[in-house]
Design a protein around this motif. Structure first.
Motif, mmCIF file in Angstrom:
data_model
loop_
_atom_site.group_PDB
_atom_site.id
_atom_site.type_symbol
_atom_site.label_atom_id
_atom_site.label_comp_id
_atom_site.label_asym_id
_atom_site.label_seq_id
_atom_site.Cartn_x
_atom_site.Cartn_y
_atom_site.Cartn_z
ATOM 1 N N ASP A 233 0.863 -1.169 0.000
ATOM 2 C CA ASP A 233 0.000 0.000 0.000
ATOM 3 C C ASP A 233 0.911 1.233 0.000
ATOM 4 N N GLN A 281 -4.985 1.204 -1.221
ATOM 5 C CA GLN A 281 -5.015 0.608 -2.564
ATOM 6 C C GLN A 281 -3.717 -0.148 -2.831
ATOM 7 N N TYR A 316 -2.179 -3.629 3.181
ATOM 8 C CA TYR A 316 -3.382 -2.970 2.669
ATOM 9 C C TYR A 316 -4.022 -2.250 3.851
#
Length: 354
Positions: A233, A281, A316
């Motif tokens: 991430d 993301q 994440y």
């Protein structure tokens, strides 16, 4: 105007955060031991950008910035408890942001003592200083590495983090537990920020983006671990800075709904909070490399290697608490962030050559 101590201010995130605080009008004292974990010239380069001349930096001597009237810097170690206490007594800080730490997951396998000294003893000294010379808020850097062997995605601060995979991660988890103890015992407002794979200009040379860019520039192979099957991430440093400043401006409070029978891992009945700052993301490592290749206009030669000790396959971040409490979410597109890094990287390398 807030009077803020920023430890680790010659570091990657510390430099960017210090600059942003100064530009909004805060009064800042930077504190850093400028150790040689990586090239000290890069650290002095950051300080120079903040108006601190290298030749004036000496142990335990506050140096006034030539560029920012509200900035002073001191070279000192967090393990130097007597000097730290003296500084707290003299300056009477409103807020403290502790970013000073021994960084690096892989290096913690080779040199564990450095992590105990900087990340445990150093952080204890900060907590004790905040106890004896009270501040309104202590914000400190934690890490996504605390999630360790967790595979429940996205990682949430409400998940328990009891299985770290490196000593670095264990020290960051320890910081969170130590902070909670001081919040409970001494009513110190503490906020821990778990950073997710930060990148951007003035980054550390041991981090993937810098290593990859340097190898591509020289036409050397880049090392791609876990055969490229990694996801991160990746979070742009500017987004990190905005998140830290948002948290700083709202000191942690107790959670009125905290249930001691079912304790929430991310809050407390003490003035204690944890937040993730990530891009929310995950990006495949090979896609990250492709974005870098595009920005540099060159294709990298790749050497695929196994997973390294202490690494995790995927990170994440769940940033919902950041959104709920501060109305903020990191959102810099990867391509834009990498282009900004490459622009700085090329300029920096050209200056070194000159």
């Amino acid at each position: 105007m807030k009077k803020i101590l920023v430890t680790g201010s010659a570091g990657f995130i510390g430099y960017h955060l210090t600059k942003a605080l100064l530009e909004r009008g805060d009064q800042v004292i930077g504190y850093d031991n400028i150790n040689d974990y990586y090239d000290v010239n890069l650290k002095y380069g950051r300080l120079n950008e903040l108006g601190i001349k290298r030749e004036l930096v000496k142990n335990h001597q506050l140096v006034l910035s030539e560029q920012y009237p509200n900035f002073r810097f001191v070279k000192a170690d967090l393990c130097d408890r007597d000097y730290l206490y003296q500084l707290f007594e003299e300056e009477q800080f409103d807020h403290v942001i502790n970013l000073a730490a021994q960084a690096g997951v892989r290096y913690s396998v080779e040199n564990p003592q450095a992590y105990i000294d900087a990340n445990i003893q150093g952080f204890l000294n900060i907590l004790e200083a905040c106890r004896h010379y009270p501040v309104k808020h202590l914000v400190y850097a934690s890490s996504s590495s605390v999630y360790g062997s967790n595979t429940q995605m996205p990682f949430s601060v409400h998940h328990h983090t009891d299985h770290p995979l490196s000593l670095y991660a264990a020290t960051k988890k320890s910081n969170e537990m130590m902070a909670h103890t001081y919040s409970h015992l001494f009513n110190i407002a503490t906020t821990g920020i778990r950073f997710f794979t930060v990148y951007g200009s003035w980054g550390r040379p041991d981090m993937a983006l810098f290593l990859f860019a340097e190898a591509i520039r020289k036409g050397e192979k880049i090392k791609v671990f876990n055969q490229g099957e990694m996801e991160r991430d990746f979070t742009y440093v500017g987004d990190i800075v905005k998140g830290v400043m948002a948290a700083l401006d709202q000191p942690a409070t107790s959670n009125a709904a905290f249930d001691t029978n079912i304790p929430d891992a991310g809050s407390s009945n003490a003035p204690y909070r944890l937040y993730n700052i990530g891009n929310n993301q995950p990006v495949k490592l090979l896609d990250y490399i492709k974005a870098l290749e595009k920005a540099m206009g060159k294709t990298a030669e790749k050497e695929f290697l196994p997973m390294q000790p202490g690494d995790v396959q995927k990170t994440y971040a769940d940033v919902q608490d950041l959104i709920n409490d501060f109305n903020y979410q990191p959102n810099t597109p990867l391509e834009k962030g990498i282009e900004e890094f490459v622009s700085w990287f090329i300029e920096y390398k050209n200056k070194k050559k000159a």
